[in-house]
Design a protein around this motif. Structure first.
Motif, mmCIF file in Angstrom:
data_model
loop_
_atom_site.group_PDB
_atom_site.id
_atom_site.type_symbol
_atom_site.label_atom_id
_atom_site.label_comp_id
_atom_site.label_asym_id
_atom_site.label_seq_id
_atom_site.Cartn_x
_atom_site.Cartn_y
_atom_site.Cartn_z
ATOM 1 N N LEU A 123 7.489 3.275 -7.375
ATOM 2 C CA LEU A 123 7.155 4.360 -6.453
ATOM 3 C C LEU A 123 8.113 4.362 -5.274
ATOM 4 O O LEU A 123 8.644 5.411 -4.885
ATOM 5 C CB LEU A 123 5.720 4.191 -5.944
ATOM 6 N N VAL A 124 8.342 3.184 -4.688
ATOM 7 C CA VAL A 124 9.227 3.075 -3.531
ATOM 8 C C VAL A 124 10.621 3.589 -3.863
ATOM 9 O O VAL A 124 11.229 4.335 -3.087
ATOM 10 C CB VAL A 124 9.282 1.605 -3.053
ATOM 11 N N LYS A 125 11.127 3.218 -5.027
ATOM 12 C CA LYS A 125 12.465 3.659 -5.434
ATOM 13 C C LYS A 125 12.490 5.157 -5.711
ATOM 14 O O LYS A 125 13.489 5.835 -5.426
ATOM 15 C CB LYS A 125 12.941 2.874 -6.658
ATOM 16 N N THR A 126 11.387 5.695 -6.265
ATOM 17 C CA THR A 126 11.309 7.137 -6.523
ATOM 18 C C THR A 126 11.418 7.928 -5.227
ATOM 19 O O THR A 126 12.007 9.013 -5.189
ATOM 20 C CB THR A 126 9.975 7.480 -7.224
ATOM 21 N N LEU A 127 10.863 7.376 -4.149
ATOM 22 C CA LEU A 127 10.897 8.052 -2.850
ATOM 23 C C LEU A 127 12.217 7.851 -2.128
ATOM 24 O O LEU A 127 12.424 8.397 -1.044
ATOM 25 C CB LEU A 127 9.741 7.548 -1.973
ATOM 26 N N GLY A 128 13.093 7.040 -2.710
ATOM 27 C CA GLY A 128 14.392 6.818 -2.084
ATOM 28 C C GLY A 128 14.389 5.743 -1.016
ATOM 29 O O GLY A 128 15.311 5.656 -0.207
ATOM 30 N N ILE A 129 13.351 4.902 -1.004
ATOM 31 C CA ILE A 129 13.268 3.797 -0.043
ATOM 32 C C ILE A 129 13.759 2.539 -0.743
ATOM 33 O O ILE A 129 13.129 2.058 -1.687
ATOM 34 C CB ILE A 129 11.824 3.596 0.445
ATOM 35 N N ASP A 130 14.874 1.992 -0.294
ATOM 36 C CA ASP A 130 15.454 0.843 -1.003
ATOM 37 C C ASP A 130 15.591 -0.396 -0.128
ATOM 38 O O ASP A 130 16.328 -1.326 -0.457
ATOM 39 C CB ASP A 130 16.824 1.217 -1.578
ATOM 40 N N SER A 131 14.865 -0.430 0.992
ATOM 41 C CA SER A 131 15.050 -1.533 1.933
ATOM 42 C C SER A 131 13.810 -2.402 2.100
ATOM 43 O O SER A 131 13.783 -3.278 2.974
ATOM 44 C CB SER A 131 15.463 -0.975 3.303
ATOM 45 N N LEU A 132 12.768 -2.196 1.287
ATOM 46 C CA LEU A 132 11.551 -2.981 1.442
ATOM 47 C C LEU A 132 11.668 -4.324 0.730
ATOM 48 O O LEU A 132 12.278 -4.435 -0.322
ATOM 49 C CB LEU A 132 10.350 -2.209 0.898
ATOM 50 N N SER A 133 11.034 -5.324 1.318
ATOM 51 C CA SER A 133 11.053 -6.657 0.718
ATOM 52 C C SER A 133 10.007 -6.740 -0.393
ATOM 53 O O SER A 133 9.087 -5.917 -0.474
ATOM 54 C CB SER A 133 10.750 -7.715 1.771
ATOM 55 N N LYS A 134 10.118 -7.767 -1.235
ATOM 56 C CA LYS A 134 9.149 -7.956 -2.310
ATOM 57 C C LYS A 134 7.758 -8.216 -1.756
ATOM 58 O O LYS A 134 6.758 -7.783 -2.338
ATOM 59 C CB LYS A 134 9.588 -9.112 -3.203
ATOM 60 N N SER A 135 7.674 -8.923 -0.621
ATOM 61 C CA SER A 135 6.369 -9.215 -0.026
ATOM 62 C C SER A 135 5.699 -7.943 0.496
ATOM 63 O O SER A 135 4.482 -7.779 0.383
ATOM 64 C CB SER A 135 6.519 -10.229 1.113
ATOM 65 N N GLN A 136 6.483 -7.015 1.039
ATOM 66 C CA GLN A 136 5.921 -5.756 1.524
ATOM 67 C C GLN A 136 5.372 -4.932 0.361
ATOM 68 O O GLN A 136 4.278 -4.368 0.433
ATOM 69 C CB GLN A 136 6.988 -4.954 2.275
ATOM 70 N N VAL A 137 6.146 -4.851 -0.719
ATOM 71 C CA VAL A 137 5.708 -4.099 -1.896
ATOM 72 C C VAL A 137 4.462 -4.741 -2.492
ATOM 73 O O VAL A 137 3.522 -4.059 -2.903
ATOM 74 C CB VAL A 137 6.840 -4.038 -2.949
ATOM 75 N N SER A 138 4.429 -6.066 -2.513
ATOM 76 C CA SER A 138 3.280 -6.784 -3.067
ATOM 77 C C SER A 138 2.026 -6.524 -2.249
ATOM 78 O O SER A 138 0.936 -6.337 -2.808
ATOM 79 C CB SER A 138 3.585 -8.284 -3.105
ATOM 80 N N ARG A 139 2.141 -6.490 -0.922
ATOM 81 C CA ARG A 139 0.982 -6.236 -0.072
ATOM 82 C C ARG A 139 0.444 -4.822 -0.280
ATOM 83 O O ARG A 139 -0.769 -4.600 -0.278
ATOM 84 C CB ARG A 139 1.335 -6.456 1.400
ATOM 85 N N MET A 140 1.332 -3.854 -0.446
ATOM 86 C CA MET A 140 0.884 -2.486 -0.691
ATOM 87 C C MET A 140 0.146 -2.405 -2.024
ATOM 88 O O MET A 140 -0.849 -1.686 -2.149
ATOM 89 C CB MET A 140 2.074 -1.530 -0.669
ATOM 90 N N ALA A 141 0.623 -3.144 -3.025
ATOM 91 C CA ALA A 141 -0.051 -3.175 -4.327
ATOM 92 C C ALA A 141 -1.447 -3.770 -4.182
ATOM 93 O O ALA A 141 -2.415 -3.274 -4.783
ATOM 94 C CB ALA A 141 0.774 -3.984 -5.323
ATOM 95 N N GLU A 142 -1.585 -4.807 -3.356
ATOM 96 C CA GLU A 142 -2.893 -5.422 -3.141
ATOM 97 C C GLU A 142 -3.848 -4.458 -2.445
ATOM 98 O O GLU A 142 -5.037 -4.381 -2.795
ATOM 99 C CB GLU A 142 -2.738 -6.698 -2.308
ATOM 100 N N ASP A 143 -3.342 -3.715 -1.455
ATOM 101 C CA ASP A 143 -4.184 -2.749 -0.742
ATOM 102 C C ASP A 143 -4.687 -1.665 -1.680
ATOM 103 O O ASP A 143 -5.873 -1.280 -1.650
ATOM 104 C CB ASP A 143 -3.412 -2.116 0.418
ATOM 105 N N LEU A 144 -3.797 -1.137 -2.519
ATOM 106 C CA LEU A 144 -4.189 -0.092 -3.455
ATOM 107 C C LEU A 144 -5.142 -0.647 -4.503
ATOM 108 O O LEU A 144 -6.094 0.021 -4.907
ATOM 109 C CB LEU A 144 -2.951 0.509 -4.130
ATOM 110 N N ASP A 145 -4.900 -1.882 -4.935
ATOM 111 C CA ASP A 145 -5.750 -2.508 -5.941
ATOM 112 C C ASP A 145 -7.192 -2.583 -5.456
ATOM 113 O O ASP A 145 -8.136 -2.333 -6.212
ATOM 114 C CB ASP A 145 -5.217 -3.909 -6.252
ATOM 115 N N GLU A 146 -7.374 -2.918 -4.176
ATOM 116 C CA GLU A 146 -8.721 -3.015 -3.615
ATOM 117 C C GLU A 146 -9.429 -1.666 -3.653
ATOM 118 O O GLU A 146 -10.614 -1.574 -4.004
ATOM 119 C CB GLU A 146 -8.658 -3.530 -2.177
ATOM 120 N N GLN A 147 -8.709 -0.610 -3.293
ATOM 121 C CA GLN A 147 -9.328 0.720 -3.262
ATOM 122 C C GLN A 147 -9.627 1.238 -4.656
ATOM 123 O O GLN A 147 -10.678 1.830 -4.907
ATOM 124 C CB GLN A 147 -8.419 1.703 -2.524
ATOM 125 N N VAL A 148 -8.700 1.018 -5.587
ATOM 126 C CA VAL A 148 -8.905 1.480 -6.965
ATOM 127 C C VAL A 148 -10.071 0.721 -7.595
ATOM 128 O O VAL A 148 -10.908 1.304 -8.296
ATOM 129 C CB VAL A 148 -7.618 1.296 -7.794
#
Length: 218
Positions: A123-148
């Motif tokens: 998703l991040v790459k689709t939006l053209g954001i290429d500067s996020l760290s793996k830990s940032q992407v992982s935290r966003m996945a955890e946040d979405l996982d909780e809501q889903v």
């Protein structure tokens, strides 16, 4: 039953959630947009929020709130402010429709197949954001996982009682491992006393059988 046609199950669910559960999709969109904005601003600063780093070039300084109209309603976007200069999320403010479509597809895909860091990274790459760290992407996945997970295991009587409940199956063709194969989408929808329609659940199965229906309804 409709004739088979090539469909993206995540796109189908995304449309169903947007049409029948606007509050849910609006909440998920708002959470993901604000999480992405926060992570993106951290990358501009050279370090994550409140982290000590020799690579830091700027600091965060609160937020400015901006309403963002989407096809599932208006969301409250929290755009980070910087102490020096300004932060402008071009990927969202100038390419809103593209970002909205990508976010809804990922939310639906995560509901069907589970939340993963790989899906968030895509998703991040689709939006053209290429500067996020793996830990940032992982935290966003955890946040979405909780809501889903909360949506998938919510008590149905909180939105009901439902005056009508329908369960239907749609035979589709999907692309899997570079091949087109048949699949069945099982979808349950309820309408409560106020006339509000809500997606109760959705599952992709290899065929419409007694076993697949039993698993889905349980």
């Amino acid at each position: 039953m409709a004739a088979p046609h090539i469909v993206d199950p995540a796109g189908l669910l995304g449309q169903a959630l947007a049409d029948a559960s606007p509050d849910l999709m609006r909440e998920l969109l708002q959470t993901m947009i604000n999480a992405l904005l926060s992570a993106d601003a951290d990358s501009v600063c050279g370090a994550e929020w409140n982290a000590r780093s020799a690579e830091r070039t700027n600091r965060r300084n609160g937020y400015r709130h901006r309403p963002l109209d989407t096809r599932v309603g208006t969301v409250d976007v929290s755009i980070p402010k910087l102490r020096s200069g300004s932060y402008f999320p071009e990927w969202l403010l100038e390419r809103r429709k593209r970002a909205e479509s990508a976010l809804i597809t990922v939310v639906a895909d995560c509901y069907l197949a589970g939340v993963s860091t790989r899906r968030m990274d895509k998703l991040v790459k689709t939006l053209g954001i290429d500067s996020l760290s793996k830990s940032q992407v992982s935290r966003m996945a955890e946040d979405l996982d909780e809501q889903v997970a909360a949506f998938g295991h919510r008590r149905l009587d909180e939105a009901g009682p439902f005056t009508f409940v329908t369960a239907d199956a749609l035979t589709i063709k999907v692309r899997e491992n570079k091949q087109v194969v048949k699949a069945v989408v099982l979808l349950a929808t309820g309408v409560n006393g106020d006339g509000h329609r809500e997606v109760l659940g959705m599952q992709v199965a290899t065929s419409e059988s007694k076993a697949s229906w039993n698993t889905f309804l349980r």
